[in-house]
Design a protein around this motif. Structure first.
Motif, PDB file in Angstrom:
ATOM      1  N   GLN A 139      15.114  -1.005  12.479  1.00 45.63           N
ATOM      2  CA  GLN A 139      16.100  -1.234  11.421  1.00 45.63           C
ATOM      3  C   GLN A 139      16.053  -0.198  10.312  1.00 45.63           C
ATOM      4  OE1 GLN A 139      16.980  -5.334  10.323  1.00 45.63           O
ATOM      5  NE2 GLN A 139      15.192  -5.983  11.495  1.00 45.63           N
ATOM      6  N   ASN A 140      15.234   0.829  10.525  1.00 46.69           N
ATOM      7  CA  ASN A 140      15.143   1.893   9.528  1.00 46.69           C
ATOM      8  C   ASN A 140      14.803   1.376   8.130  1.00 46.69           C
ATOM      9  OD1 ASN A 140      15.823   3.748  11.465  1.00 46.69           O
ATOM     10  ND2 ASN A 140      17.083   4.926  10.041  1.00 46.69           N
ATOM     11  N   ARG A 141      13.738   0.603   8.087  1.00 43.37           N
ATOM     12  CA  ARG A 141      13.358   0.059   6.788  1.00 43.37           C
ATOM     13  C   ARG A 141      11.880   0.312   6.526  1.00 43.37           C
ATOM     14  NH1 ARG A 141      15.134  -6.059   6.567  1.00 43.37           N
ATOM     15  NH2 ARG A 141      13.606  -6.077   8.257  1.00 43.37           N
ATOM     16  N   LEU A 142      11.590   0.628   5.285  1.00 42.88           N
ATOM     17  CA  LEU A 142      10.201   0.760   4.861  1.00 42.88           C
ATOM     18  C   LEU A 142       9.737  -0.601   4.359  1.00 42.88           C
ATOM     19  CD1 LEU A 142       7.701   2.425   4.162  1.00 42.88           C
ATOM     20  CD2 LEU A 142       8.752   2.896   1.942  1.00 42.88           C
ATOM     21  N   LEU A 143       8.628  -1.076   4.904  1.00 41.73           N
ATOM     22  CA  LEU A 143       8.163  -2.422   4.588  1.00 41.73           C
ATOM     23  C   LEU A 143       6.833  -2.387   3.866  1.00 41.73           C
ATOM     24  CD1 LEU A 143       8.875  -3.935   8.124  1.00 41.73           C
ATOM     25  CD2 LEU A 143      10.301  -4.155   6.085  1.00 41.73           C
ATOM     26  N   VAL A 144       6.643  -3.380   3.012  1.00 40.63           N
ATOM     27  CA  VAL A 144       5.358  -3.515   2.333  1.00 40.63           C
ATOM     28  C   VAL A 144       4.878  -4.948   2.513  1.00 40.63           C
ATOM     29  CG1 VAL A 144       6.439  -4.040   0.111  1.00 40.63           C
ATOM     30  CG2 VAL A 144       4.089  -3.170   0.187  1.00 40.63           C
ATOM     31  N   LEU A 145       3.587  -5.107   2.702  1.00 43.68           N
ATOM     32  CA  LEU A 145       3.028  -6.429   2.966  1.00 43.68           C
ATOM     33  C   LEU A 145       2.745  -7.179   1.662  1.00 43.68           C
ATOM     34  CD1 LEU A 145       2.084  -8.092   5.460  1.00 43.68           C
ATOM     35  CD2 LEU A 145      -0.232  -7.435   4.848  1.00 43.68           C
ATOM     36  N   LEU A 146       3.333  -8.360   1.541  1.00 40.83           N
ATOM     37  CA  LEU A 146       3.110  -9.180   0.352  1.00 40.83           C
ATOM     38  C   LEU A 146       2.563 -10.539   0.756  1.00 40.83           C
ATOM     39  CD1 LEU A 146       6.351  -8.476  -1.720  1.00 40.83           C
ATOM     40  CD2 LEU A 146       4.118  -7.336  -1.854  1.00 40.83           C
ATOM     41  N   VAL A 147       1.813 -11.158  -0.132  1.00 42.75           N
ATOM     42  CA  VAL A 147       1.316 -12.506   0.126  1.00 42.75           C
ATOM     43  C   VAL A 147       1.769 -13.436  -0.995  1.00 42.75           C
ATOM     44  CG1 VAL A 147      -0.706 -11.704   1.384  1.00 42.75           C
ATOM     45  CG2 VAL A 147      -0.863 -12.087  -1.070  1.00 42.75           C
ATOM     46  N   LEU A 148       1.974 -14.682  -0.608  1.00 42.80           N
ATOM     47  CA  LEU A 148       2.386 -15.697  -1.575  1.00 42.80           C
ATOM     48  C   LEU A 148       1.125 -16.347  -2.114  1.00 42.80           C
ATOM     49  CD1 LEU A 148       4.854 -17.077  -2.802  1.00 42.80           C
ATOM     50  CD2 LEU A 148       4.813 -18.676  -0.880  1.00 42.80           C
ATOM     51  N   ARG A 149       0.918 -16.256  -3.396  1.00 42.31           N
ATOM     52  CA  ARG A 149      -0.326 -16.769  -3.975  1.00 42.31           C
ATOM     53  C   ARG A 149      -0.364 -18.296  -3.922  1.00 42.31           C
ATOM     54  NH1 ARG A 149      -3.809 -13.750  -6.410  1.00 42.31           N
ATOM     55  NH2 ARG A 149      -4.525 -15.510  -7.676  1.00 42.31           N
ATOM     56  N   ASP A 150      -1.509 -18.829  -3.481  1.00 39.73           N
ATOM     57  CA  ASP A 150      -1.623 -20.282  -3.389  1.00 39.73           C
ATOM     58  C   ASP A 150      -2.627 -20.817  -4.388  1.00 39.73           C
ATOM     59  OD1 ASP A 150      -3.892 -19.331  -2.265  1.00 39.73           O
ATOM     60  OD2 ASP A 150      -3.875 -20.641  -0.517  1.00 39.73           O
ATOM     61  N   GLU A 151      -2.978 -19.997  -5.363  1.00 36.38           N
ATOM     62  CA  GLU A 151      -3.830 -20.499  -6.443  1.00 36.38           C
ATOM     63  C   GLU A 151      -3.514 -19.749  -7.721  1.00 36.38           C
ATOM     64  OE1 GLU A 151      -7.919 -19.771  -5.364  1.00 36.38           O
ATOM     65  OE2 GLU A 151      -7.464 -17.838  -4.462  1.00 36.38           O
ATOM     66  N   GLU A 152      -4.014 -20.295  -8.803  1.00 35.91           N
ATOM     67  CA  GLU A 152      -3.797 -19.643 -10.091  1.00 35.91           C
ATOM     68  C   GLU A 152      -4.671 -18.414 -10.185  1.00 35.91           C
ATOM     69  OE1 GLU A 152      -1.531 -20.246 -12.121  1.00 35.91           O
ATOM     70  OE2 GLU A 152      -0.820 -22.215 -11.442  1.00 35.91           O
ATOM     71  N   PRO A 153      -4.307 -17.432 -10.942  1.00 33.88           N
ATOM     72  CA  PRO A 153      -3.039 -17.324 -11.674  1.00 33.88           C
ATOM     73  C   PRO A 153      -1.902 -16.849 -10.781  1.00 33.88           C
ATOM     74  CG  PRO A 153      -4.382 -15.404 -12.081  1.00 33.88           C
ATOM     75  CD  PRO A 153      -5.182 -16.291 -11.182  1.00 33.88           C
ATOM     76  N   PHE A 154      -0.707 -16.992 -11.288  1.00 28.24           N
ATOM     77  CA  PHE A 154       0.500 -16.568 -10.577  1.00 28.24           C
ATOM     78  C   PHE A 154       0.705 -17.335  -9.272  1.00 28.24           C
ATOM     79  CE2 PHE A 154      -0.727 -12.774 -13.073  1.00 28.24           C
ATOM     80  CZ  PHE A 154       0.413 -12.639 -13.834  1.00 28.24           C
ATOM     81  N   MET A 155       0.267 -18.591  -9.261  1.00 27.56           N
ATOM     82  CA  MET A 155       0.493 -19.427  -8.083  1.00 27.56           C
ATOM     83  C   MET A 155       1.989 -19.499  -7.782  1.00 27.56           C
ATOM     84  SD  MET A 155      -0.959 -22.859  -6.679  1.00 27.56           S
ATOM     85  CE  MET A 155      -1.257 -23.953  -8.045  1.00 27.56           C
ATOM     86  N   GLY A 156       2.298 -19.384  -6.492  1.00 30.72           N
ATOM     87  CA  GLY A 156       3.689 -19.457  -6.073  1.00 30.72           C
ATOM     88  C   GLY A 156       4.451 -18.158  -6.199  1.00 30.72           C
ATOM     89  N   GLN A 157       3.790 -17.134  -6.711  1.00 32.36           N
ATOM     90  CA  GLN A 157       4.454 -15.835  -6.810  1.00 32.36           C
ATOM     91  C   GLN A 157       3.929 -14.896  -5.736  1.00 32.36           C
ATOM     92  OE1 GLN A 157       4.363 -15.003 -11.227  1.00 32.36           O
ATOM     93  NE2 GLN A 157       5.548 -13.221 -10.543  1.00 32.36           N
ATOM     94  N   TRP A 158       4.743 -13.934  -5.379  1.00 38.03           N
ATOM     95  CA  TRP A 158       4.297 -12.926  -4.432  1.00 38.03           C
ATOM     96  C   TRP A 158       3.436 -11.882  -5.138  1.00 38.03           C
ATOM     97  CZ3 TRP A 158       5.075 -13.420   0.751  1.00 38.03           C
ATOM     98  CH2 TRP A 158       6.008 -14.376   1.150  1.00 38.03           C
ATOM     99  N   SER A 159       2.513 -11.328  -4.380  1.00 38.39           N
ATOM    100  CA  SER A 159       1.662 -10.268  -4.937  1.00 38.39           C
ATOM    101  C   SER A 159       1.138  -9.409  -3.802  1.00 38.39           C
ATOM    102  CB  SER A 159       0.486 -10.879  -5.700  1.00 38.39           C
ATOM    103  OG  SER A 159      -0.450 -11.415  -4.780  1.00 38.39           O
ATOM    104  N   LEU A 160       0.511  -8.316  -4.161  1.00 37.02           N
ATOM    105  CA  LEU A 160      -0.160  -7.502  -3.156  1.00 37.02           C
ATOM    106  C   LEU A 160      -1.388  -8.250  -2.676  1.00 37.02           C
ATOM    107  CD1 LEU A 160      -0.027  -4.024  -4.924  1.00 37.02           C
ATOM    108  CD2 LEU A 160       1.426  -4.842  -3.058  1.00 37.02           C
TER     109      LEU A 160
END
Lengths: 240, 240
Positions: free
Chosen positions: B30-51
């Motif tokens: 699909q000609n796309r550059l992808l980056v791996l993200l994880v969904l945080r399941d603990e604080e801080p930033f729970m529920g947010q994506w991060s590296l």
DNA sequence: ACAAAAGTGTTCCAGGTACACCCATGG
DNA sequence: CCATGGGTGTACCTGGAACACTTTTGT
């Protein structure tokens, strides 16, 4: 299922963080690349030379620590500073064995004007500019860090205008050329080609003022124009 | 006279050290550059994506921590990993306020083969390849780290053979070309010029095997020869 | 007058750019 | 047979390398 807590056998490491500075300057009189070293007056590595470093204090930025260290050792007006690399493996600092602490160092790379840099002799510990060719065995892993900084310096020279942080406000094109040859070696470019290539880029302005140094035709003093340089930012190999 | 001991008001900071990985891959379908993200399941930033990141354990190398993290998230055979930059200012991690600890992160930059990379779904926390254009607001200062990694990726592509870490063993020249265009943008070079320039360097060997993909003339499969590339190491702009 | 340093110009050639064009396959 | 993508060739031009040459000073 992810483990939320680590078991006791795999607990987190506690760190002290230091900054170590690779501070370069160029002695254009003698055509030598110099690096600032300090003589350690405490353990570990007492009596050995090393890169100037310090530990990061509470509330202090990494960069702030680097600047603080620099200000403790030399008085200088113009300088260029950037982060280099972080070394943080276990057993890189002898103090780690006694306490259960790891020492990570974030190395910084700096370039200062040799002429205006005034070393602060604090009377006890030694401090000196060492020619790159004569650097002794340093404490810690500092020879490795220095090597890393040297590589960065050469790269930086090629595509970024760091040289003008080290040169005085007004300089001749031979000054610039000599700076490049002392850092990069004799055979990177012919003088006249170096000259015409740079002038064509139009970010060096001739002030018209001539300066004479012993025999030979007087040279024009030039000034670096940062705004005129802007379009060449990020373009590779501007200077070589 | 140098102070040997620090006063109480300027005591040293205590650090936990983490590694955060910017893991890229290229979806050549699909000609796309992808980056791996994880969904945080603990604080801080729970529920947010991060590296994806982890804290460094006792006796563990920084790089080892980076590899461990990677291995927890994806199964992959070939990968390229290098240190990026360290972020260590105060107040970059919300956990700092409650305890008297600072969090420093050493970021790493990784490139993996999209086809063979198998994400490890641990059932609880989310993990996903995000197209670079659609990356959301991340926790911590991770957008900044990602930006940094993206810059590094583009630079690397120009003068180092990282691309072949991401491509399969055998690839067509269009595969290679498309990889470059998806990362660097459309207008970095004409296909036929890109092609002839690379072939002239003689480190891509034609296997003679042809592969057909839908309409059009079948393409030759090429193999990257690391030894033949060696002389071009450290030379700038090999690929552009 | 001559050496030394600054500055100019010229010739030659490699390598990049922009194309036009040929080739082999699927539909 | 035509569209599609792969592959080759060429004409043009820029820009670097090498080097000869001129200019202006100090001694």
């Amino acid at each position: 299922m992810p483990r939320r807590k680590l078991s006791a056998t795999t607990s987190l490491a506690d760190f002290k963080v230091g900054v170590d500075n690779v501070i370069f300057s160029v002695d254009s009189q003698q055509n030598r690349l110099l690096v600032l070293l300090v003589l350690r007056d405490e353990e570990p590595f007492m009596g050995q030379w090393s890169l100037p470093g310090t530990l990061v204090r509470q509330g202090e930025t990494l960069e702030a620590a680097a600047y603080r260290m620099l200000a403790e050792k030399i008085r200088v007006e113009n300088l260029y500073l950037e982060q280099l690399y972080s070394f943080g493996g276990p057993n890189r600092d002898p103090r780690e064995s006694s306490y259960s602490v790891r020492y990570l160092t974030v190395s910084y790379f700096a370039l200062v004007r040799y002429a205006e840099a005034e070393l602060i002799a604090d009377g006890v510990s030694g401090i000196a500019w060492y020619p790159m060719q004569q650097v002794p065995a340093l404490g810690f892993d500092h020879n490795q860090i220095l090597e890393y900084g040297y590589r960065r310096l050469r790269n930086k020279l090629e595509y970024s205008p760091v040289a003008f942080e080290v040169l005085p406000e007004l300089f001749t094109l031979s000054d610039l050329y000599q700076l490049y040859t002392t850092v990069l070696g004799e055979n990177f470019s012919d003088y006249s080609n170096f000259r015409s290539r740079l002038l064509k880029l139009r970010f060096l302005h001739d002030t018209g003022v001539k300066v004479s140094r012993g025999a030979g035709r007087p040279a024009s003093l030039y000034r670096f124009d940062a705004e005129a340089f802007a379009p060449h930012k990020d373009k590779p190999m501007v200077f070589i």
